[in-house]
Design a protein around this motif. Structure first.
Motif, PDB file in Angstrom:
ATOM      1  N   UNK A 177       0.814  -1.222   0.000  1.00  0.00           N
ATOM      2  CA  UNK A 177       0.000   0.000   0.000  1.00  0.00           C
ATOM      3  C   UNK A 177       0.847   1.272   0.000  1.00  0.00           C
ATOM      4  N   UNK A 214      -1.133  -1.154  -4.176  1.00  0.00           N
ATOM      5  CA  UNK A 214      -2.085  -2.261  -3.986  1.00  0.00           C
ATOM      6  C   UNK A 214      -2.448  -2.947  -5.309  1.00  0.00           C
ATOM      7  N   UNK A 269       4.461  -1.427   8.717  1.00  0.00           N
ATOM      8  CA  UNK A 269       3.208  -1.352   9.467  1.00  0.00           C
ATOM      9  C   UNK A 269       3.351  -0.565  10.772  1.00  0.00           C
ATOM     10  N   UNK A 277      -0.606   2.307  16.375  1.00  0.00           N
ATOM     11  CA  UNK A 277      -0.822   1.616  15.108  1.00  0.00           C
ATOM     12  C   UNK A 277      -1.334   0.224  15.432  1.00  0.00           C
ATOM     13  N   UNK A 278      -2.163  -0.331  14.539  1.00  0.00           N
ATOM     14  CA  UNK A 278      -2.900  -1.548  14.894  1.00  0.00           C
ATOM     15  C   UNK A 278      -2.109  -2.851  14.737  1.00  0.00           C
ATOM     16  N   UNK A 279      -0.993  -2.814  14.023  1.00  0.00           N
ATOM     17  CA  UNK A 279      -0.276  -4.064  13.757  1.00  0.00           C
ATOM     18  C   UNK A 279       0.604  -4.446  14.953  1.00  0.00           C
ATOM     19  N   UNK A 280       0.408  -5.641  15.497  1.00  0.00           N
ATOM     20  CA  UNK A 280       1.227  -6.059  16.641  1.00  0.00           C
ATOM     21  C   UNK A 280       2.540  -6.707  16.214  1.00  0.00           C
TER      22      UNK A 280
ATOM     23  N   UNK B  38      -6.993  -2.500   4.338  1.00  0.00           N
ATOM     24  CA  UNK B  38      -6.450  -1.670   5.413  1.00  0.00           C
ATOM     25  C   UNK B  38      -7.407  -0.489   5.498  1.00  0.00           C
ATOM     26  N   UNK B  40      -7.557   2.358   7.645  1.00  0.00           N
ATOM     27  CA  UNK B  40      -7.117   3.740   7.866  1.00  0.00           C
ATOM     28  C   UNK B  40      -5.602   3.765   8.006  1.00  0.00           C
ATOM     29  N   UNK B  43      -3.951   1.576  10.341  1.00  0.00           N
ATOM     30  CA  UNK B  43      -4.588   0.258  10.339  1.00  0.00           C
ATOM     31  C   UNK B  43      -3.657  -0.884  10.000  1.00  0.00           C
ATOM     32  N   UNK B  44      -4.117  -2.093  10.352  1.00  0.00           N
ATOM     33  CA  UNK B  44      -3.383  -3.302   9.986  1.00  0.00           C
ATOM     34  C   UNK B  44      -3.959  -3.836   8.682  1.00  0.00           C
ATOM     35  N   UNK B  45      -3.221  -4.737   8.056  1.00  0.00           N
ATOM     36  CA  UNK B  45      -3.689  -5.388   6.836  1.00  0.00           C
ATOM     37  C   UNK B  45      -4.386  -6.679   7.247  1.00  0.00           C
ATOM     38  N   UNK B  85      -7.238   1.057   1.740  1.00  0.00           N
ATOM     39  CA  UNK B  85      -6.620   0.131   0.785  1.00  0.00           C
ATOM     40  C   UNK B  85      -7.445  -1.135   0.615  1.00  0.00           C
ATOM     41  N   UNK B  86      -7.501  -1.579  -0.623  1.00  0.00           N
ATOM     42  CA  UNK B  86      -8.138  -2.853  -0.951  1.00  0.00           C
ATOM     43  C   UNK B  86      -7.276  -3.479  -2.037  1.00  0.00           C
TER      44      UNK B  86
END
Lengths: 467, 280
Positions: A177, A214, A269, A277-280, B38, B40, B43-45, B85-86
């Protein structure tokens, strides 16, 4: 300034963050030259007639030319001079192995220290960016030819930049992305700030390059789809993004990562900023990184910054055979990473919940040289021992991602799956299809990929103009 | 590439259906393939199977259950809004041919990815037996849609509130296999424990069984190996070698362990999200 004065100037050190502080943050480690230090360093260049440094540069930057402009205080002019042949100077100034390229050839290096070419390149690129005065070179009038560039790593960005300047309509297709390839998913923030990569890509966009993120070529479009869609040529710069494991027991335990995954989580990420941020990412206390290259150093230094108490770097040969840059090894050791040389893991030990809790290692000794010319590590009998670890990062190299090759009929690959392409032109077995960078050579350096990209761009230009 | 939400449906208490404007993906996708989204900037994927697509309208349908922060955020989104994202279609398509009699077995939100495969199997001329199940009647989704593309449909609920009282694996065994009815191949998607139970049944009767795995992924293009799974003792990547594998060869214990890697962080992230939403 006369020659004697020039010869008497010492190589200017680059200030950097204190090792203890930086081992716990993700800010960039070297802080860059001041304008005064840059001018002083530039004055060390004796402007020799033979210019061997240029031969050492895969993209043949006019090194004495830009250094002379720095001496005169014309930093913007120096940046423009570099950009005649290198669209990504802020990146190359940071991640090129100058010590084995331009700086190795520098005549001043024969007695004493070579001119710090990389640091000067970085300085002028940063100066230009900080001034907001990034110049756009002249673009040739439109040729009406369309080129698709698959992958936005160093090779793809170079091809795109060169071809757009020649008046072609260039579109980059990037699977992730964010564009940048290994520059954004692989190299950590503390070595290459992502804002710099974004700025260099913005520069290409200003030149007219279109970037479609993407878009996974081989899935959404095949190479043949691209030709059917009106592209006149396709450049494949998809990188060597397939993680290699060692095929030893326990590699699928929780807490065992490929370097690609570990670095992608942290860099692309921004898992180091979790939960903002959401990715662990697993923040291990005792982390073992397997491997001795730059990627292993990046992973080990990332583990330390994520809060590890101990980071062990496990490498099967000795220090002299380590493929990592000396500067990277030095930085890693300064930050407290322990090198376990002549050692290899033979299995990972898990608990009942499937988490890695230890590893069994074996000591090695060096035997006769192998195909790579380096002495082959041979296991020492009876030397097995176990170590307690809660996270492992496997950084023993990468392979060729097969997605494009397997969906492009007639595209020849070698026995490892890399695309076969002409060394000088990047031409593949398919007409109009060129390839370069890690997907041809296997994992190499940013600048080598850029050098190949430059040659491929020239060949693509000649090809499409002959259509 | 951003993608706009065209419409939204609530299928059960926790399961939502979103239709996205995604022309190229709608044209290219085949049954069994998935996308990564994703939502925002921070955000995570996350991977989600494509439940349906309309090539003429240029839309794809994603059906998901709210299990953590990202799916909760997605469930809050409204038609007209965009996700950041898509990317897709990803993964290998389902191997569809005329096998004879095929059982398509879905559990919970896994019925969503079973639906396009069932559609494909029916179109290929198979006699399609569908068995779909949920914990309780209110959580059952896509019953009418599945009925429309199946020759036979059995519904099961764990608590017996609707249809067959028991698991889908039991419904398969008791209604077909124990009675000696012939089935050529089975496709099953749902919670890992359910897929394992179905595979345990079909192994006894030597019926080839395909499972579709929903592993943790990051790039989903074969680059990171987060999704690795042991199949017949060999490591495979779900994102590029799958998502479908021979269910009789999958190491389900390892798969379950690996799905739990980030359990603590997922909970931390979700709790943080929920407390923000409730204004605490």
């Amino acid at each position: 300034m006369d020659m004697k004065e020039r010869m008497n100037i010492q190589r200017q050190p680059m200030p950097e963050q204190d090792a203890k502080a930086r081992s716990r943050n993700f800010d960039e480690v070297p802080l860059g030259y001041t304008p005064q230090a840059a001018i002083t360093e530039a004055n060390r260049c004796i402007q020799c007639k033979t210019k061997p440094c240029i031969e050492g540069c895969p993209v043949e930057i006019d090194i004495p030319g830009f250094i002379n402009l720095i001496s005169n205080g014309d930093f913007t002019g120096a940046a423009r001079k570099i950009k005649e042949t290198n669209a990504l100077p802020a990146i190359c100034g940071r991640v090129c192995p100058q010590e084995t390229q331009c700086e190795e050839k520098c005549v001043r290096g024969k007695k004493g220290d070579s001119v710090a070419i990389g640091r000067l390149e970085r300085f002028v690129a940063d100066f230009e960016r900080s001034q907001g005065s990034i110049s756009i070179p002249e673009i040739a009038s439109s040729t009406g030819k369309k080129v698709a560039v698959v992958g936005s790593g160093p090779a793809g960005l170079t091809v795109a930049g060169d071809l757009v300047k020649l008046g072609h309509d260039v579109t980059i297709f990037e699977a992730l992305h964010i564009p940048g390839g290994v520059l954004v998913y692989g190299i950590p923030e503390f070595r290459l700030p992502k804002a710099i990569v974004a700025a260099e890509i913005d520069y290409l966009k200003k030149l007219g390059v279109k970037v479609l993120t993407s878009h996974v070529i081989g899935r959404i479009f095949t190479v043949d789809d691209l030709f059917n869609d009106g592209f006149h040529a396709v450049f494949l710069g998809t990188g060597a993004g397939l993680p290699t494991f060692m095929n030893i027991p326990g590699e699928n335990l929780n807490g065992v990562y490929s370097a690609n995954e570990y670095l992608t989580r942290s860099n692309l990420m921004k898992a180091y900023l979790f939960p903002e941020y959401d990715t662990p990412i697993v923040k291990g206390k005792k982390v073992a990184v397997i491997g001795g290259g730059n990627v292993a150093m990046d992973a080990a230094r990332t583990a330390m910054r994520l809060g590890a108490e101990k980071v062990y770097l496990i490498y099967r040969r000795s220090r002299v055979e380590m493929p990592a840059r000396i500067e990277e090894i030095h930085h890693a050791e300064e930050e407290g990473i322990e090198l376990h040389l002549l050692t290899t893991p033979i299995r990972y030990i898990g608990n009942e919940k499937g988490w890695v809790v230890g590893m069994e290692c074996q000591q090695m000794e060096l035997g006769e040289p192998d195909d790579s010319g380096r002495r082959r590590p041979v296991p020492k009998k009876g030397s097995e021992y176990t170590m307690e670890v809660d996270t492992v990062v496997v950084a023993v190299g990468t392979g060729a991602n097969p997605l494009v090759q397997s969906t492009t009929p007639g595209l020849n690959t070698n026995k490892w799956g890399y695309i076969i392409a002409d060394e000088e032109t990047g031409q593949t077995s398919r007409k109009g299809v060129y390839a370069g960078g890690d997907i041809v050579t296997g994992a190499a350096t940013v600048i080598l990929a850029m050098g190949v990209g430059r040659k491929a761009a020239k060949a693509i230009h000649e090809y499409i103009m002959s259509l | 590439m951003p993608a706009k939400i065209i419409s939204k449906d609530m299928l059960s208490e926790n399961v939502f259906s979103l239709v996205f404007d995604a022309k190229q993906i709608a044209l290219k996708r085949k049954p069994g393939q998935f996308v990564v989204i994703r939502i925002h900037e921070q955000g995570e994927r996350i991977p989600l199977t494509i439940a349906d697509a309309d090539a003429i309208k240029g839309t794809i349908t994603l059906i998901f259950q709210v299990v953590g922060k990202s799916t909760a955020l997605l469930a809050e989104m409204l038609p007209g809004q965009e996700i950041l994202d898509l990317v897709g279609p990803l993964g290998k398509p389902t191997h569809i041919e005329n096998f004879g009699t095929v059982a398509c077995i879905g559990g919970g939100v896994g019925i969503a990815p079973v639906f396009p495969i069932t559609q494909g199997m029916k179109a290929a001329g198979n006699h399609v037996i569908s068995i779909i199940g949920s914990r309780t009647k209110d959580l059952l989704i896509l019953e009418d849609e599945m009925k429309a593309v199946s020759d036979e449909l059995i519904v099961s609920t764990d608590d017996g509130s609707y249809g067959y009282h028991g698991f889908v694996s039991q419904a398969l065994e008791n209604n077909y296999l124990l009675l000696g009815k012939h089935i050529d191949t089975v496709v099953t998607i749902g919670p890992v424990s359910m897929m394992r139970a179905v595979c345990d049944v079909t192994r006894k009767y030597n019926i080839p069984t395909v499972v579709s795995l929903n592993s943790i992924m990051v790039d989903a293009t074969g680059m990171c190996g987060a999704c690795r799974v042991s199949v017949g003792g060999k490591t495979k990547f779900v994102c590029v070698d799958g998502p479908e594998f021979d269910g009789h060869l999958v190491d389900f214990k390892e798969l379950i362990d690996r799905q739990h890697i980030y359990l603590d962080q997922e909970k931390e992230s979700y709790d943080h999200f929920c407390s923000c939403r409730s204004g605490r």
